[in-house]
Design a protein around this motif. Structure first.
Motif, PDB file in Angstrom:
ATOM      1  N   ALA A  71       0.813  -1.212   0.000  1.00 46.97           N
ATOM      2  CA  ALA A  71       0.000   0.000   0.000  1.00 46.97           C
ATOM      3  C   ALA A  71       0.850   1.267   0.000  1.00 46.97           C
ATOM      4  O   ALA A  71       0.302   2.370  -0.118  1.00 46.97           O
ATOM      5  CB  ALA A  71      -0.930   0.001   1.210  1.00 46.97           C
ATOM      6  N   PHE A  72       2.164   1.126   0.149  1.00 47.28           N
ATOM      7  CA  PHE A  72       3.013   2.312   0.170  1.00 47.28           C
ATOM      8  C   PHE A  72       2.970   2.995  -1.189  1.00 47.28           C
ATOM      9  O   PHE A  72       3.247   2.388  -2.221  1.00 47.28           O
ATOM     10  CB  PHE A  72       4.448   1.939   0.534  1.00 47.28           C
ATOM     11  N   ALA A  73       2.659   4.289  -1.195  1.00 46.63           N
ATOM     12  CA  ALA A  73       2.435   5.000  -2.460  1.00 46.63           C
ATOM     13  C   ALA A  73       3.672   5.698  -2.999  1.00 46.63           C
ATOM     14  O   ALA A  73       3.683   6.149  -4.141  1.00 46.63           O
ATOM     15  CB  ALA A  73       1.316   6.026  -2.269  1.00 46.63           C
ATOM     16  N   GLY A  74       4.726   5.789  -2.187  1.00 47.61           N
ATOM     17  CA  GLY A  74       5.913   6.502  -2.626  1.00 47.61           C
ATOM     18  C   GLY A  74       6.877   5.642  -3.410  1.00 47.61           C
ATOM     19  O   GLY A  74       6.555   4.527  -3.850  1.00 47.61           O
ATOM     20  N   LEU A  75       8.071   6.153  -3.588  1.00 44.73           N
ATOM     21  CA  LEU A  75       9.135   5.459  -4.311  1.00 44.73           C
ATOM     22  C   LEU A  75       9.759   4.391  -3.408  1.00 44.73           C
ATOM     23  O   LEU A  75      10.026   4.658  -2.240  1.00 44.73           O
ATOM     24  CB  LEU A  75      10.189   6.470  -4.734  1.00 44.73           C
ATOM     25  N   ILE A  76       9.984   3.199  -3.940  1.00 46.02           N
ATOM     26  CA  ILE A  76      10.608   2.115  -3.181  1.00 46.02           C
ATOM     27  C   ILE A  76      11.960   1.793  -3.821  1.00 46.02           C
ATOM     28  O   ILE A  76      12.035   1.553  -5.033  1.00 46.02           O
ATOM     29  CB  ILE A  76       9.724   0.864  -3.159  1.00 46.02           C
ATOM     30  N   VAL A  77      13.014   1.783  -2.995  1.00 42.97           N
ATOM     31  CA  VAL A  77      14.373   1.598  -3.501  1.00 42.97           C
ATOM     32  C   VAL A  77      15.083   0.543  -2.676  1.00 42.97           C
ATOM     33  O   VAL A  77      14.919   0.489  -1.447  1.00 42.97           O
ATOM     34  CB  VAL A  77      15.169   2.927  -3.433  1.00 42.97           C
ATOM     35  N   THR A  78      15.886  -0.285  -3.327  1.00 48.18           N
ATOM     36  CA  THR A  78      16.654  -1.311  -2.622  1.00 48.18           C
ATOM     37  C   THR A  78      18.016  -1.530  -3.257  1.00 48.18           C
ATOM     38  O   THR A  78      18.231  -1.196  -4.435  1.00 48.18           O
ATOM     39  CB  THR A  78      15.892  -2.655  -2.610  1.00 48.18           C
ATOM     40  N   THR A  79      18.924  -2.105  -2.470  1.00 43.38           N
ATOM     41  CA  THR A  79      20.202  -2.578  -3.007  1.00 43.38           C
ATOM     42  C   THR A  79      20.196  -4.094  -3.149  1.00 43.38           C
ATOM     43  O   THR A  79      21.207  -4.680  -3.529  1.00 43.38           O
ATOM     44  CB  THR A  79      21.365  -2.171  -2.077  1.00 43.38           C
ATOM     45  N   ALA A  80      19.064  -4.721  -2.812  1.00 44.15           N
ATOM     46  CA  ALA A  80      18.942  -6.179  -2.894  1.00 44.15           C
ATOM     47  C   ALA A  80      18.676  -6.579  -4.344  1.00 44.15           C
ATOM     48  O   ALA A  80      17.555  -6.448  -4.841  1.00 44.15           O
ATOM     49  CB  ALA A  80      17.818  -6.665  -1.979  1.00 44.15           C
ATOM     50  N   MET A  81      19.687  -7.072  -5.019  1.00 41.08           N
ATOM     51  CA  MET A  81      19.586  -7.361  -6.447  1.00 41.08           C
ATOM     52  C   MET A  81      18.632  -8.507  -6.758  1.00 41.08           C
ATOM     53  O   MET A  81      18.176  -8.654  -7.883  1.00 41.08           O
ATOM     54  CB  MET A  81      20.971  -7.677  -7.016  1.00 41.08           C
TER      55      MET A  81
END
Length: 203
Positions: A71-81
């Motif tokens: 439900a998170f509406a913002g940008l989602i970023v990860t370093t998990a390839m």
């Protein structure tokens, strides 16, 4: 394809919301209208965060750790390839001997908060305010403000905190060289490499 951070917030103050127990005592309504990067499950405290960042792929795959994150509406970023979800931007991770100046990578090893700090700098932050960066247990022995049960052994907690402290000490000089001010909005935090102030004094 890997993602590169756009310089969308030049000169702004960015709040990095981690999940230390001290968050429970903050009036987060004061974040309204401000730039916020939430680290992992701390987004539950402030769903209006601009960015949700995580480095541990298990956090994304173990849905009990990220209830309702869909439900998170913002940008989602990860370093998990290993994360292949099209909603999640993937960015390169490098060892945190210093913060990276390259917008296509962030530095971190033992804590996603380091990566969130580096993200904030890439976005253009001139000042970063840390929330919930405690590096110690709460008064009742709680490790996280969100209260979710971490499914991995707790025996390594003292070493984990020590590793986080070492990581913060390693990156602090590079933030200064980049001209970025970092303050810790917890006067009782075990992290002493940045000025520790009351939340209200950081606004």
């Amino acid at each position: 394809m890997l993602w590169s951070v756009p310089r969308d917030w030049p000169g702004e103050t960015v709040f990095v919301l981690a999940s230390g127990p001290s968050v429970k005592h903050l009036d987060l309504s004061l974040l309204k209208g401000r730039r916020v990067i939430a680290v992992k499950s701390s987004w539950l405290h402030w769903p209006a965060a601009d960015v949700l960042f995580f480095a541990d792929g298990r956090w994304w795959t173990e849905k009990r750790l990220r209830p309702s994150a869909d439900a998170f509406a913002g940008l989602i970023v990860t370093t998990a390839m290993e994360i292949g979800d099209p909603r999640v931007k993937r960015i390169k991770k490098v060892n945190p001997t210093h913060l990276s100046a390259k917008p296509g990578e962030v530095a971190l090893a033992r804590t996603s908060t380091t990566g969130a700090i580096n993200l904030a700098i890439h976005f253009g932050a001139k000042r970063i305010v840390l929330l919930g960066v405690d590096a110690k247990l709460g008064a009742n022995g709680q490790r996280h403000s969100h209260g979710l049960k971490w499914p991995w052994p707790k025996g390594g907690q003292p070493q984990a905190f020590a590793d986080q402290l070492a990581e913060y000490r390693a990156i602090a000089p590079s933030a200064v060289k980049m001209g970025v001010e970092i303050v810790n909005a917890n006067p009782d935090s075990a992290v002493q490499v940045w000025p520790r102030l009351k939340f209200g004094d950081c606004l």
